[in-house]
Write a protein that holds these residues in place. Structure first.
Motif, PDB file in Angstrom:
ATOM      1  N   TYR A  17       0.832  -1.202   0.000  1.00  0.00           N
ATOM      2  CA  TYR A  17       0.000   0.000   0.000  1.00  0.00           C
ATOM      3  C   TYR A  17       0.866   1.251   0.000  1.00  0.00           C
ATOM      4  O   TYR A  17       0.586   2.219  -0.728  1.00  0.00           O
ATOM      5  N   PHE A  67     -14.026   4.956  -5.548  1.00  0.00           N
ATOM      6  CA  PHE A  67     -12.798   4.168  -5.473  1.00  0.00           C
ATOM      7  C   PHE A  67     -11.682   4.969  -4.819  1.00  0.00           C
ATOM      8  O   PHE A  67     -10.959   4.465  -3.944  1.00  0.00           O
ATOM      9  N   ARG A 120     -11.851   5.283  -0.995  1.00  0.00           N
ATOM     10  CA  ARG A 120     -11.396   4.077  -0.291  1.00  0.00           C
ATOM     11  C   ARG A 120      -9.869   3.973  -0.324  1.00  0.00           C
ATOM     12  O   ARG A 120      -9.240   3.578   0.661  1.00  0.00           O
ATOM     13  N   LEU A 121      -9.299   4.332  -1.472  1.00  0.00           N
ATOM     14  CA  LEU A 121      -7.845   4.295  -1.606  1.00  0.00           C
ATOM     15  C   LEU A 121      -7.187   5.290  -0.659  1.00  0.00           C
ATOM     16  O   LEU A 121      -6.235   4.953   0.060  1.00  0.00           O
ATOM     17  N   ASP A 165      -7.571   4.239   3.015  1.00  0.00           N
ATOM     18  CA  ASP A 165      -7.090   2.893   3.328  1.00  0.00           C
ATOM     19  C   ASP A 165      -8.134   2.131   4.141  1.00  0.00           C
ATOM     20  O   ASP A 165      -7.815   1.435   5.104  1.00  0.00           O
ATOM     21  N   TYR A 217     -10.920  -0.440   3.197  1.00  0.00           N
ATOM     22  CA  TYR A 217     -11.564  -1.298   2.209  1.00  0.00           C
ATOM     23  C   TYR A 217     -11.528  -2.728   2.719  1.00  0.00           C
ATOM     24  O   TYR A 217     -10.760  -3.066   3.635  1.00  0.00           O
ATOM     25  N   SER A 234     -14.603  -2.234  -5.990  1.00  0.00           N
ATOM     26  CA  SER A 234     -13.506  -1.338  -5.618  1.00  0.00           C
ATOM     27  C   SER A 234     -12.602  -1.974  -4.574  1.00  0.00           C
ATOM     28  O   SER A 234     -11.377  -1.801  -4.609  1.00  0.00           O
ATOM     29  N   ASP A 235     -13.185  -2.726  -3.637  1.00  0.00           N
ATOM     30  CA  ASP A 235     -12.385  -3.436  -2.635  1.00  0.00           C
ATOM     31  C   ASP A 235     -11.500  -4.495  -3.296  1.00  0.00           C
ATOM     32  O   ASP A 235     -10.319  -4.628  -2.965  1.00  0.00           O
ATOM     33  N   LEU A 290      -8.656  -2.768  -5.206  1.00  0.00           N
ATOM     34  CA  LEU A 290      -7.637  -2.258  -4.288  1.00  0.00           C
ATOM     35  C   LEU A 290      -6.806  -3.391  -3.700  1.00  0.00           C
ATOM     36  O   LEU A 290      -5.581  -3.282  -3.595  1.00  0.00           O
ATOM     37  N   SER A 291      -7.460  -4.462  -3.303  1.00  0.00           N
ATOM     38  CA  SER A 291      -6.731  -5.604  -2.735  1.00  0.00           C
ATOM     39  C   SER A 291      -5.734  -6.163  -3.731  1.00  0.00           C
ATOM     40  O   SER A 291      -4.595  -6.490  -3.380  1.00  0.00           O
ATOM     41  N   MET A 328      -4.324  -4.549  -6.263  1.00  0.00           N
ATOM     42  CA  MET A 328      -3.257  -3.588  -6.471  1.00  0.00           C
ATOM     43  C   MET A 328      -2.225  -3.656  -5.329  1.00  0.00           C
ATOM     44  O   MET A 328      -1.017  -3.603  -5.558  1.00  0.00           O
ATOM     45  N   VAL A 329      -2.704  -3.767  -4.102  1.00  0.00           N
ATOM     46  CA  VAL A 329      -1.816  -3.833  -2.954  1.00  0.00           C
ATOM     47  C   VAL A 329      -0.980  -5.106  -2.974  1.00  0.00           C
ATOM     48  O   VAL A 329       0.222  -5.102  -2.651  1.00  0.00           O
TER      49      VAL A 329
END
Length: 447
Positions: free
Chosen positions: A383, A416, A419-420, A423, A425, A433-434, A437-438, A440-441
């Motif tokens: 992240y 989105f 949430r980003l 932090d 999510y 979107s969750d 993000l998951s 991407m992290v």
């Protein structure tokens, strides 16, 4: 006076006080050394996202409204002629509300919470140096021993075995004689100054973001609103004839007739911007947020640097862990540090418990303590790496302007982004979107 313990914790901010509380709960003999006396003022936005509220819940600190804890139920974003509201999400992993409380009160209550668990938190003790043991014996870190101190590294024989501190008077002046405090483990939660880490030659990474923030308290009739408000347009000069800066202004109602009002900017490589942040804030207040009907200013405008994205590593060297700002554990997207400092305190305790369970096996104990640094990278490294990319992009005025002009009008994109930035999510499942993000992290390198 007792000067030996299982763990010495330096600093009693959120990271240090949380570490003292967790360790004492696990049966460790803990001495905490805080240079100031509570209640003491700290430069902070005083706003706590659901991620921070989760950490407060995990540590068992009660947050009744009648004691000043003001809930907020979402984030309002203002910019480009738009005002968008994003309620905190209904998630399994986080509560659906944030909180606000002045740091002077928050830190004091968390320190008392640590004391209630049995931690010996001592105010008015300024830690001057580390005690080191190597093959030649013990020494105190100073300019003459800097080279020996720099040998304290993972896998090496030299290790931290304590600290040297002096008492301070009511004005913060050091008095009395130096006192040695000894413990098998020292937790450095001494804030942005990171004096203990610097004594070991742990310099700041120059490729990591650094923020600068200023804040004050303003009277407002809207003090009881239950929203955190962020303004994404900060101009370097007259609006329209200057550059849009990477950063944001905030207004966090405190329910006592006032709001915490502040502004922060971001430098992707940590280089000084040379900006007059107090002047920027005054200009922003003159041209924005007029609907808050601000009255008198309570106290002056105070500022601080914000170390971000693990800008000082390693987070463990033999005998010492870095927790919170000392290890650059601040979110590059929004400047939040409290949640991550308290999370690091949890992880540090887990590592200390594992080391104790290793018994008399020195190698196994050291391996358990060293796992703390790996846990923090696993938790936050991906992240924070995304945050470094974000910081490098928005540092360009053109990119920042495009984001405000074309991003804010699109609720789907901003859902989105909210949430980003926060932090907050669902790391497993949840909405699209969750899941994005998951993913991407997970793929981002944990540097």
């Amino acid at each position: 006076m007792k000067t030996e313990a299982d763990v010495i914790v330096v600093g009693a901010g959120p990271g240090g006080a949380a570490a003292a509380r967790y360790l004492a709960n696990e049966g460790f003999d803990v001495i905490g050394l805080e240079k100031s006396r509570f209640p003491r003022e700290k430069v902070c936005g005083d706003g706590l996202t659901p991620r921070a509220v989760k950490e407060i819940q995990l540590i068992g600190l009660e947050t009744p409204r009648e004691e000043g804890w003001i809930p907020n139920y979402g984030l309002r974003m203002v910019g480009g002629g738009h005002r968008l509201e994003f309620p905190w999400h209904e998630l399994e992993s986080f509560p659906n509300y944030g909180l606000s409380l002045p740091r002077a009160q928050f830190d004091h209550r968390l320190a008392e919470h640590a004391r209630a668990a049995g931690a010996d938190v001592r105010e008015g003790w300024h830690v001057d140096a580390l005690l080191i043991r190597d093959a030649q014996g013990e020494f105190v870190v100073d300019s003459d021993s800097a080279e020996r101190a720099a040998a304290v590294r993972p896998g090496g024989e030299a290790r931290v075995v304590g600290v040297v501190a002096r008492q301070t008077d009511e004005k913060g002046r050091k008095v009395g004689e130096p006192t040695e405090f000894r413990a098998p483990l020292v937790i450095s939660a001494d804030g942005v100054s990171a004096r203990l880490a610097l004594g070991l030659g742990l310099e700041r990474k120059v490729n990591r973001p650094m923020g600068v923030a200023v804040r004050t308290y303003m009277e407002t009739p809207r003090h009881a609103e239950e929203w955190m408000e962020g303004h994404v347009e900060i101009w370097s000069g007259e609006r329209g004839n200057s550059d849009m800066l990477p950063g944001y202004g905030w207004i966090f109602p405190l329910g006592d007739g006032t709001a915490n009002v502040g502004l922060g900017t971001l430098s992707a490589k940590g280089t000084p911007s040379g900006l007059d942040h107090r002047g920027l804030m005054k200009g922003w207040l003159e041209h924005s947020a007029k609907d808050w009907d601000f009255g008198d200013q309570i106290g002056g405008i105070k500022g601080a640097a914000i170390p971000m994205a693990f800008n000082r590593q390693p987070h463990y060297v033999p005998g010492m862990m870095l927790v919170g700002d000392s290890g650059g554990m601040v979110n590059p997207f929004n400047g939040e540090g409290i949640a991550y400092a308290m999370q690091a305190a949890r992880r540090a305790t887990e590592a200390a418990v594992a080391a104790r369970e290793a018994g008399s096996d020195d190698a196994a104990r050291e391996q358990a303590l060293a796992a703390y640094a790996r846990m923090m990278k696993d938790d936050l490294g991906g992240y924070y790496s995304l945050g470094r990319v974000f910081a490098s992009l928005i540092e360009h005025p053109t990119v920042m302007s495009i984001c405000v002009k074309y991003g804010l009008p699109r609720p789907l994109i901003m859902e989105f982004v909210s949430r980003l930035l926060a932090d907050v999510y669902e790391p497993r499942g949840g909405a699209w979107s969750d899941k994005l993000l998951s993913a991407m992290v997970r793929v981002a390198p944990a540097a």
